[in-house]
Scaffold this motif. Structure first.
Motif, PDB file in Angstrom:
ATOM      1  N   MET A   1      42.597  87.228  32.839  1.00 54.01           N
ATOM      2  CA  MET A   1      42.027  87.460  34.308  1.00 54.01           C
ATOM      3  C   MET A   1      41.566  85.946  34.636  1.00 54.01           C
ATOM      4  SD  MET A   1      38.769  89.736  35.169  1.00 54.01           S
ATOM      5  CE  MET A   1      37.493  88.331  35.084  1.00 54.01           C
ATOM      6  N   SER A   2      41.043  85.012  34.156  1.00 49.99           N
ATOM      7  CA  SER A   2      40.699  83.791  34.454  1.00 49.99           C
ATOM      8  C   SER A   2      42.030  83.101  35.121  1.00 49.99           C
ATOM      9  CB  SER A   2      39.927  83.080  33.543  1.00 49.99           C
ATOM     10  OG  SER A   2      38.982  83.768  33.080  1.00 49.99           O
ATOM     11  N   GLN A   3      43.041  83.037  34.376  1.00 50.10           N
ATOM     12  CA  GLN A   3      44.375  82.527  34.659  1.00 50.10           C
ATOM     13  C   GLN A   3      44.867  83.140  35.894  1.00 50.10           C
ATOM     14  OE1 GLN A   3      45.933  82.898  30.730  1.00 50.10           O
ATOM     15  NE2 GLN A   3      46.651  80.705  30.878  1.00 50.10           N
ATOM     16  N   ALA A   4      45.115  84.470  36.108  1.00 51.95           N
ATOM     17  CA  ALA A   4      45.420  85.211  37.305  1.00 51.95           C
ATOM     18  C   ALA A   4      44.378  84.894  38.437  1.00 51.95           C
ATOM     19  CB  ALA A   4      45.497  86.778  36.824  1.00 51.95           C
ATOM     20  N   MET A   5      43.272  84.870  38.310  1.00 48.41           N
ATOM     21  CA  MET A   5      42.310  84.622  39.365  1.00 48.41           C
ATOM     22  C   MET A   5      42.585  83.100  40.004  1.00 48.41           C
ATOM     23  SD  MET A   5      38.763  86.277  38.050  1.00 48.41           S
ATOM     24  CE  MET A   5      37.934  85.889  39.641  1.00 48.41           C
ATOM     25  N   THR A   6      42.890  82.192  38.906  1.00 49.15           N
ATOM     26  CA  THR A   6      43.302  80.766  39.185  1.00 49.15           C
ATOM     27  C   THR A   6      44.510  80.679  40.326  1.00 49.15           C
ATOM     28  OG1 THR A   6      42.036  79.804  37.647  1.00 49.15           O
ATOM     29  CG2 THR A   6      43.807  78.768  38.645  1.00 49.15           C
ATOM     30  N   ALA A   7      45.531  81.548  39.763  1.00 45.76           N
ATOM     31  CA  ALA A   7      46.827  81.695  40.449  1.00 45.76           C
ATOM     32  C   ALA A   7      46.505  82.402  41.841  1.00 45.76           C
ATOM     33  CB  ALA A   7      47.699  82.427  39.739  1.00 45.76           C
ATOM     34  N   GLU A   8      45.888  83.099  42.033  1.00 41.51           N
ATOM     35  CA  GLU A   8      45.645  83.684  43.425  1.00 41.51           C
ATOM     36  C   GLU A   8      44.901  83.223  44.069  1.00 41.51           C
ATOM     37  OE1 GLU A   8      43.575  87.977  45.074  1.00 41.51           O
ATOM     38  OE2 GLU A   8      43.982  87.760  42.740  1.00 41.51           O
ATOM     39  N   LEU A   9      43.565  82.466  43.620  1.00 41.00           N
ATOM     40  CA  LEU A   9      42.510  82.054  44.356  1.00 41.00           C
ATOM     41  C   LEU A   9      42.211  80.652  44.584  1.00 41.00           C
ATOM     42  CD1 LEU A   9      40.034  85.003  43.141  1.00 41.00           C
ATOM     43  CD2 LEU A   9      41.392  84.755  45.530  1.00 41.00           C
ATOM     44  N   GLY A  10      42.859  79.944  43.720  1.00 40.51           N
ATOM     45  CA  GLY A  10      42.647  78.498  43.403  1.00 40.51           C
ATOM     46  C   GLY A  10      42.698  77.760  44.733  1.00 40.51           C
ATOM     47  N   GLU A  11      43.823  77.978  45.453  1.00 40.19           N
ATOM     48  CA  GLU A  11      44.322  77.183  46.723  1.00 40.19           C
ATOM     49  C   GLU A  11      43.116  77.678  47.946  1.00 40.19           C
ATOM     50  OE1 GLU A  11      48.156  77.540  47.631  1.00 40.19           O
ATOM     51  OE2 GLU A  11      48.699  76.494  46.320  1.00 40.19           O
ATOM     52  N   ARG A  12      42.244  78.738  47.699  1.00 39.31           N
ATOM     53  CA  ARG A  12      41.402  79.395  48.595  1.00 39.31           C
ATOM     54  C   ARG A  12      39.904  78.490  48.334  1.00 39.31           C
ATOM     55  NH1 ARG A  12      42.097  85.646  49.489  1.00 39.31           N
ATOM     56  NH2 ARG A  12      40.735  85.315  51.406  1.00 39.31           N
ATOM     57  N   GLY A  13      39.883  77.687  47.271  1.00 42.92           N
ATOM     58  CA  GLY A  13      38.486  77.109  46.871  1.00 42.92           C
ATOM     59  C   GLY A  13      37.519  77.836  46.108  1.00 42.92           C
ATOM     60  N   ILE A  14      38.105  78.690  45.294  1.00 39.13           N
ATOM     61  CA  ILE A  14      37.667  79.469  44.126  1.00 39.13           C
ATOM     62  C   ILE A  14      38.070  78.712  42.798  1.00 39.13           C
ATOM     63  CG2 ILE A  14      37.054  81.401  42.916  1.00 39.13           C
ATOM     64  CD1 ILE A  14      36.096  81.221  45.776  1.00 39.13           C
ATOM     65  N   HIS A  15      37.027  77.996  42.052  1.00 39.53           N
ATOM     66  CA  HIS A  15      37.618  77.599  40.726  1.00 39.53           C
ATOM     67  C   HIS A  15      37.017  78.486  39.790  1.00 39.53           C
ATOM     68  CE1 HIS A  15      36.320  74.125  37.590  1.00 39.53           C
ATOM     69  NE2 HIS A  15      37.551  74.912  37.136  1.00 39.53           N
ATOM     70  N   VAL A  16      38.082  78.828  38.770  1.00 34.65           N
ATOM     71  CA  VAL A  16      37.668  79.769  37.748  1.00 34.65           C
ATOM     72  C   VAL A  16      38.164  79.031  36.485  1.00 34.65           C
ATOM     73  CG1 VAL A  16      38.346  82.020  36.691  1.00 34.65           C
ATOM     74  CG2 VAL A  16      38.427  81.757  39.242  1.00 34.65           C
ATOM     75  N   GLN A  17      37.206  78.943  35.364  1.00 39.24           N
ATOM     76  CA  GLN A  17      37.251  78.215  34.245  1.00 39.24           C
ATOM     77  C   GLN A  17      37.175  79.449  33.205  1.00 39.24           C
ATOM     78  OE1 GLN A  17      34.315  76.110  32.783  1.00 39.24           O
ATOM     79  NE2 GLN A  17      35.374  74.690  31.597  1.00 39.24           N
ATOM     80  N   ALA A  18      38.112  79.520  32.219  1.00 37.21           N
ATOM     81  CA  ALA A  18      37.801  80.191  30.861  1.00 37.21           C
ATOM     82  C   ALA A  18      37.466  79.011  29.837  1.00 37.21           C
ATOM     83  CB  ALA A  18      39.262  80.823  30.647  1.00 37.21           C
TER      84      ALA A  18
END
Length: 261
Positions: A164-181
């Motif tokens: 889930m963390s990796q999928a969130m990064t792929a979707e939202l990383g360029e929108r300013g959301i940093h997700v770290q697992a």
């Protein structure tokens, strides 16, 4: 004091890894919302952090496996534009194998380790996206990469957190959301006693403070996946590269030739 940094909501904050995250984030200047079941421990931690750091600390005694109580924390996230950092730390371990499964234990593990992580992340995201930035730290586990370690559904729940963390990064990383697992190995916390296992019988047990300090360094570096016990980062890089190399081969209208009759 009122922090210029975003408020951080930390689950499982009364002891162990969550309590250390609360301590470290308070010392960085984050105001806090602390979520856990034990009100007495939350209150004691909040009082100490207010006195030692001057940050504002709110406590939300909550059992995240209870749908109504989980919904209340979701509502708190949606209604608080100041919360720009979510630490999904709350979790439980299970000693049961698949062959000796207790469906009620498995269900509780999934509600805490999977459902609450997904729902709280979903509740936090709209405000973060509206502000143009935010961060989510999800505590997974190395066992999410090691199905050979026989911990029943627990490892599967942690594999979900990583994916889930990796999928969130792929979707939202360029929108300013940093997700770290964050993938700890065995860490000295109360989770072992609660699951009926003796932590003193394990080798290579990391202290919670060392784990969190390493994880926050990885967070500051912008890492998507942080594995504090892994000495050679190139091993993870090679693993991830091998996974990515397979992606183009997943899009085929016919079975691969190796499956031809």
């Amino acid at each position: 004091m009122s922090s210029q940094l975003p408020t951080a909501l930390v689950t499982g904050a009364s002891t162990g890894i969550g309590a250390v995250y609360a301590d470290r984030l308070a010392r960085r200047g984050h105001d806090l919302v602390l979520v856990a079941r034990d009100r007495a421990k939350l209150d004691a931690l909040a009082a100490r952090l207010r006195a030692e750091t001057g940050v504002a600390v709110e406590v939300l005694p909550t059992d995240l496996t209870d749908p109504a109580q989980l919904a209340a924390v979701e509502a708190r996230l949606r209604s608080a534009p100041s919360i720009g950092l979510l630490v999904n730390n709350a979790g439980a371990a299970g000693a049961g194998t698949f062959a000796a499964a207790d469906p009620e234990v498995f269900d509780r593990l999934i509600r805490l380790n999977v459902t609450s992580v997904a729902r709280l992340s979903a509740a936090a995201l709209p405000g973060m996206l509206e502000r143009g930035g935010g961060a989510i730290i999800n505590i997974a586990s190395v066992v999410g990469l090691a199905p050979e370690i026989q911990l029943g559904v627990y490892g599967a729940t942690k594999a979900f957190v990583l994916a889930m963390s990796q999928a969130m990064t792929a979707e939202l990383g360029e929108r300013g959301i940093h997700v770290q697992a964050v993938l700890p190995s065995a860490t000295r916390t109360e989770i072992w006693e609660r699951s009926g296992r003796d932590v003193t019988a394990l080798s290579g047990v990391m202290e919670a403070g060392a784990l969190v300090d390493a994880a926050l360094l990885g967070f500051d570096r912008g890492e998507t996946v942080t594995i504090p016990p892994l000495p050679d980062a190139a091993q993870w890089d090679a693993f991830d590269a091998a996974r990515r190399a397979m992606l183009p081969n997943f899009v085929n209208a016919q079975p691969a030739a190796r499956y031809a009759a």
